[in-house]
Design a protein around this motif. Structure first.
Motif, short mmCIF file in Angstrom:
data_model
loop_
_atom_site.label_atom_id
_atom_site.label_comp_id
_atom_site.label_asym_id
_atom_site.label_seq_id
_atom_site.Cartn_x
_atom_site.Cartn_y
_atom_site.Cartn_z
N ARG A 1 -1.05 -6.01 -9.81
CA ARG A 1 -0.32 -5.98 -8.53
C ARG A 1 -0.15 -4.54 -8.06
O ARG A 1 -0.31 -4.27 -6.86
CB ARG A 1 1.04 -6.66 -8.69
CG ARG A 1 1.90 -6.55 -7.43
CD ARG A 1 3.11 -7.46 -7.48
NE ARG A 1 4.04 -7.17 -6.41
CZ ARG A 1 3.86 -7.49 -5.14
NH1 ARG A 1 2.75 -8.12 -4.77
NH2 ARG A 1 4.76 -7.20 -4.22
N LEU A 2 0.13 -3.65 -8.97
CA LEU A 2 0.28 -2.25 -8.60
C LEU A 2 -1.02 -1.71 -8.02
O LEU A 2 -1.01 -1.03 -6.99
CB LEU A 2 0.71 -1.42 -9.81
CG LEU A 2 0.82 0.09 -9.58
CD1 LEU A 2 1.87 0.41 -8.52
CD2 LEU A 2 1.13 0.81 -10.88
N LEU B 1 -1.40 -2.98 -4.55
CA LEU B 1 -0.50 -2.31 -3.61
C LEU B 1 -1.06 -0.95 -3.20
O LEU B 1 -1.02 -0.57 -2.02
CB LEU B 1 0.87 -2.13 -4.25
CG LEU B 1 1.69 -3.40 -4.54
CD1 LEU B 1 2.99 -3.05 -5.25
CD2 LEU B 1 1.98 -4.16 -3.25
N ARG C 1 0.19 -0.01 0.42
CA ARG C 1 1.57 -0.51 0.51
C ARG C 1 2.48 0.40 -0.32
O ARG C 1 3.08 0.04 -1.31
CB ARG C 1 1.60 -1.96 0.03
CG ARG C 1 0.81 -2.89 0.96
CD ARG C 1 0.39 -4.18 0.31
NE ARG C 1 1.52 -5.02 -0.07
CZ ARG C 1 1.38 -6.19 -0.68
NH1 ARG C 1 0.15 -6.66 -0.97
NH2 ARG C 1 2.44 -6.91 -1.01
N TRP C 2 2.57 1.64 0.18
CA TRP C 2 3.22 2.69 -0.60
C TRP C 2 4.72 2.50 -0.72
O TRP C 2 5.33 2.91 -1.73
CB TRP C 2 2.90 4.04 0.01
CG TRP C 2 1.45 4.37 -0.03
CD1 TRP C 2 0.58 4.47 1.02
CD2 TRP C 2 0.66 4.60 -1.21
NE1 TRP C 2 -0.68 4.77 0.58
CE2 TRP C 2 -0.67 4.86 -0.79
CE3 TRP C 2 0.95 4.62 -2.57
CZ2 TRP C 2 -1.69 5.14 -1.68
CZ3 TRP C 2 -0.07 4.90 -3.47
CH2 TRP C 2 -1.37 5.15 -3.02
N ALA C 3 5.35 1.90 0.28
CA ALA C 3 6.80 1.68 0.18
C ALA C 3 7.13 0.77 -1.01
O ALA C 3 8.14 0.97 -1.69
CB ALA C 3 7.32 1.07 1.48
N GLU C 4 6.27 -0.19 -1.28
CA GLU C 4 6.50 -1.06 -2.43
C GLU C 4 6.27 -0.32 -3.74
O GLU C 4 6.99 -0.53 -4.72
CB GLU C 4 5.60 -2.29 -2.33
CG GLU C 4 5.95 -3.18 -1.13
CD GLU C 4 5.01 -4.37 -1.01
OE1 GLU C 4 4.96 -5.17 -1.97
OE2 GLU C 4 4.34 -4.48 0.03
N VAL C 5 5.27 0.55 -3.76
CA VAL C 5 5.04 1.36 -4.96
C VAL C 5 6.24 2.28 -5.20
O VAL C 5 6.69 2.46 -6.34
CB VAL C 5 3.75 2.18 -4.84
CG1 VAL C 5 3.52 3.03 -6.09
CG2 VAL C 5 2.55 1.28 -4.59
N GLY D 1 9.31 1.69 -4.38
CA GLY D 1 10.37 0.85 -4.92
C GLY D 1 10.18 0.60 -6.41
O GLY D 1 11.15 0.62 -7.19
N ARG D 2 8.93 0.40 -6.83
CA ARG D 2 8.66 0.20 -8.25
C ARG D 2 8.99 1.46 -9.04
O ARG D 2 9.53 1.39 -10.15
CB ARG D 2 7.19 -0.19 -8.44
CG ARG D 2 6.79 -1.53 -7.83
CD ARG D 2 7.29 -2.70 -8.67
NE ARG D 2 6.60 -2.78 -9.96
CZ ARG D 2 5.46 -3.41 -10.16
NH1 ARG D 2 4.83 -4.01 -9.13
NH2 ARG D 2 4.92 -3.46 -11.36
N ARG E 1 12.88 1.80 -9.37
CA ARG E 1 13.46 0.85 -10.32
C ARG E 1 13.13 1.24 -11.76
O ARG E 1 13.99 1.18 -12.64
CB ARG E 1 12.98 -0.56 -10.01
CG ARG E 1 13.57 -1.15 -8.73
CD ARG E 1 13.29 -2.63 -8.62
NE ARG E 1 11.88 -2.92 -8.41
CZ ARG E 1 11.29 -2.94 -7.22
NH1 ARG E 1 11.99 -2.67 -6.12
NH2 ARG E 1 10.00 -3.23 -7.11
#
Length: 314
Positions: A8-9, A12, A17-21, A23-24, A27
């Motif tokens: 999934r990474l 991304l 989809r850097w905003a999601e990366v 976020g990862r 976290r």
């Protein structure tokens, strides 16, 4: 090194989809998963647009979810970022002062002249390379070369690089050391595998304190040729970058002039008159540093010597 076991990474990143990366990353960092966070951070710093990659260091994330100057994977995340974008593209994006400073000096090492395009350095270190800084090495070898999928390549700058130009020399008896000088204290903490000494005398007088041999193979060279090895010795672990090595060299030079901050005319005059000496040791293998400098104006000489303790230290 990033292996992308998490498909999934990889998706991304490939889809931007850097905003999601991001976020990862936040976290993972907040949860104390240091290695995982470093991998996500490397991916962002290397591949994301500057306005989003710079958010690694902003204060919008959850507590503990923001990178600082110590975050790294194959190298510091701020250095990865600095190798990917010019200062013009990063200037308005980076907030934290320590990160800004290190990015600035990385860009200077990579050839940017920022003396009129950025805030002055807090210690007076110039934001463009001096001629003697640029003379000793190719621009491509000054900073690690980072890879998209993790990892980095770095040219080794051992000193001396070989025995060419060196010759046999009988060392003098060890003279009295000069205690308490700021430059010596800085050199003592320069690299965990190196020792430093200061004497009143010449470079060979100082070298005699750091080698058991009475006859060595050594010789004099321009300070600019020693500079790359000095930068690298102070930045040879994954959490340190070449900018930190450059700043360490300038702090030592400022201290040798008797100042706490850089007074550029004084440092230039010091470098112009320094006599720089290097020598080889029987145990030299992968990465090592043997250098001494003497200042005819003060009669003082410093020597710094050591080998990395095991292969792969850098």
């Amino acid at each position: 090194m990033i292996t992308y076991e998490d498909r999934r990474l990889r998706t991304l990143a490939d889809q931007g989809r850097w905003a999601e990366v991001l976020g990862r990353f936040r976290r993972a960092r907040a949860a104390g998963r240091v290695r995982e966070a470093g991998q996500f951070g490397h991916l962002l710093a290397y591949g994301a647009p500057p306005e989003l990659a710079a958010r690694l260091f902003d204060r919008e994330g959850a507590p503990g979810g923001t990178a600082d100057v110590d975050d790294h994977d194959a190298g510091p995340l701020w250095e990865v970022l600095a190798t990917r974008h010019s200062w013009r593209r990063l200037a308005l994006q980076l907030g934290p002062a320590p990160v800004r400073r290190l990015v600035l000096h990385t860009r200077a090492l990579l050839g940017e002249d920022l003396r009129h395009g950025a805030e002055p350095d807090e210690e007076g270190v110039p934001l463009a390379l001096e001629p003697w800084e640029a003379a000793g090495w190719d621009e491509r070898g000054r900073v690690r070369e980072y890879l998209r999928t993790g990892g980095a390549r770095r040219a080794l700058h051992s000193l001396p690089a070989g025995r060419e130009g060196l010759g046999p020399l009988d060392l003098p008896d060890r003279g009295a050391t000069v205690p308490g000088l700021a430059a010596t204290r800085l050199l003592d903490g320069y690299a965990p595998w190196a020792r430093a000494v200061c004497v009143r005398g010449t470079a060979p007088d100082a070298v005699a304190h750091l080698t058991p041999a009475r006859r060595i193979t050594g010789g004099y060279l321009p300070f600019g040729q020693a500079y790359p090895g000095l930068v690298q010795a102070a930045s040879d672990t994954p959490d340190a970058g070449s900018a930190q090595g450059r700043l360490a060299v300038w702090r030592v030079l400022a201290a040798m002039t008797g100042e706490r901050v850089v007074l550029l005319p004084e440092v230039r005059a010091l470098v112009a008159r320094l006599r720089c000496f290097t020598w080889s040791e029987p145990g030299d293998e992968l990465h090592y540093l043997h250098v001494a400098v003497e200042d005819p104006a003060t009669g003082l000489a410093w020597a710094l010597s050591g080998n990395t303790p095991e292969p792969g230290w850098i």
